[in-house]
Design an enzyme around this catalytic site. Structure first.
Site, PDB file in Angstrom:
ATOM      1  N   SER A 116      35.358 -53.760  23.971  1.00  0.00           N
ATOM      2  CA  SER A 116      34.108 -53.532  24.697  1.00  0.00           C
ATOM      3  C   SER A 116      33.477 -54.848  25.135  1.00  0.00           C
ATOM      4  O   SER A 116      33.588 -55.866  24.446  1.00  0.00           O
ATOM      5  CB  SER A 116      33.130 -52.781  23.789  1.00  0.00           C
ATOM      6  OG  SER A 116      31.826 -52.801  24.313  1.00  0.00           O
ATOM      7  N   TYR A 141      28.166 -51.954  16.369  1.00  0.00           N
ATOM      8  CA  TYR A 141      29.249 -51.505  17.256  1.00  0.00           C
ATOM      9  C   TYR A 141      30.038 -52.698  17.789  1.00  0.00           C
ATOM     10  O   TYR A 141      31.274 -52.728  17.729  1.00  0.00           O
ATOM     11  CB  TYR A 141      28.678 -50.688  18.415  1.00  0.00           C
ATOM     12  CG  TYR A 141      29.703 -50.341  19.470  1.00  0.00           C
ATOM     13  CD1 TYR A 141      30.724 -49.434  19.196  1.00  0.00           C
ATOM     14  CD2 TYR A 141      29.656 -50.922  20.741  1.00  0.00           C
ATOM     15  CE1 TYR A 141      31.670 -49.127  20.158  1.00  0.00           C
ATOM     16  CE2 TYR A 141      30.588 -50.614  21.708  1.00  0.00           C
ATOM     17  CZ  TYR A 141      31.600 -49.717  21.420  1.00  0.00           C
ATOM     18  OH  TYR A 141      32.539 -49.404  22.371  1.00  0.00           O
TER      19      TYR A 141
END
Length: 304
Positions: A116, A141
């Site tokens: 990501s 995350y």
């Protein structure tokens, strides 16, 4: 090829599975159909797939051999990870470790890992390059995705598995998760309800259309690369206020905006340098945001 796609019932995963099936690959989907959003949506995505296993990447994996694994399954989202950091650690780190060990034990030759853009944190240099120092993620995350990249390097270094970590930049398009901004904004605007805008609307994102992401994933799967980390983005930034204006134009309706404070874990900008993707993958994004938003709105209007 025999390919295992984890998270294959989700937004990106279902598009990947369809693309692989169209070109003749044998695909097995592994998905736990969790309740992060309505599992019925994911079941509809996967209803026509020939092989779907309902299971957790932290547990027992399929008893068969694969040529490649495309690992898309994860607990997603920056803000939810602040509320459930342990869950994100368990799924995104332990689950990835479990899959890499499965790959080692069963002789998988190719492993594609969905990372990501969030790993860049508050990066002072733009556009973001794979060679940038990224030692300071700002959400659980992001930290789990950075850990996943590190585990992938270990398994390449020790066991020679060909591994590509793809850093996705704000993917959107048909089937986009309902918790993401474009989906939420479109739904609210069409319903005449207020949209929640965090901050002053000047945050910028590199929005990437799903077909461009697919192009990069398939190229990463097919090319021998050893171990690489590669950005996949549009390499163009859009302010949140500009995004809202594009959705207004596509829907023909005005947005009612409710401004909220900036959220912890959010970054002011994401911006992909895709020079490496162009060189190694022949990557060439073709859908600018001005074309992608009307396509998304058209899909959204067609949903029951």
């Amino acid at each position: 090829m025999e390919i295992l796609v984890t998270g294959g019932a989700g937004f990106i995963g279902s598009h990947v599975v369809e693309a692989l099936l169209r070109r003749g690959d044998a695909v097995t989907v592994l998905d736990d159909f969790n309740d992060f959003y309505d599992p019925a949506v994911k079941r509809r995505n996967a209803q026509d797939f020939p092989r779907v296993i309902e299971g957790d990447i932290r547990g027992q994996l399929p008893d068969q051999k694969f040529d490649a694994i495309i690992h898309l399954a994860a607990r997603a989202g920056v803000r939810p990870s602040l509320a459930q950091p342990q869950l994100y650690t368990d799924v995104n780190i332990v689950g990835t470790q479990n899959l890499l060990e499965f790959a080692r034990q069963t002789g998988v030759k190719k492993f594609v890992f969905a990372s990501s853009s969030s790993v860049y944190g508050v990066n002072q240099k733009v556009p973001f390059s794979e060679s940038d120092l990224i030692s300071k993620p700002i959400s659980p995350y992001a930290a789990t995705k950075l850990a996943g990249e590190a585990l992938c390097h270990v398994y390449h270094h020790l066991y020679g598995i060909d591994i590509v970590c793809l850093r996705f930049f704000t993917v959107y398009g048909p089937r986009q998760r309902p918790d993401l901004a474009i989906h939420k904004f479109t739904k609210a605007i069409l319903a005449g309800k207020p949209i929640e805008m965090y901050g002053d609307g000047c945050a910028r994102r590199d929005f990437t259309y799903i077909t461009d992401i697919l192009q990069g994933i398939l190229a990463a799967l097919d090319r021998p690369l050893g171990y690489e980390i590669i950005n996949l983005g549009e390499s163009h930034t859009v302010e949140v206020r500009q995004l809202i204006a594009l959705i207004e134009q596509a829907t023909g309706q005005r947005a009612v905006i409710r401004e909220l404070p900036d959220q912890p874990g959010d970054v002011p900008i994401t911006f992909a340098d895709v020079t490496k993707a162009r060189r190694l993958l022949g990557y060439h994004p073709t859908t600018p945001i001005e074309a992608g938003i009307p396509q998304f709105v058209e899909w959204f209007r067609d949903q029951p």
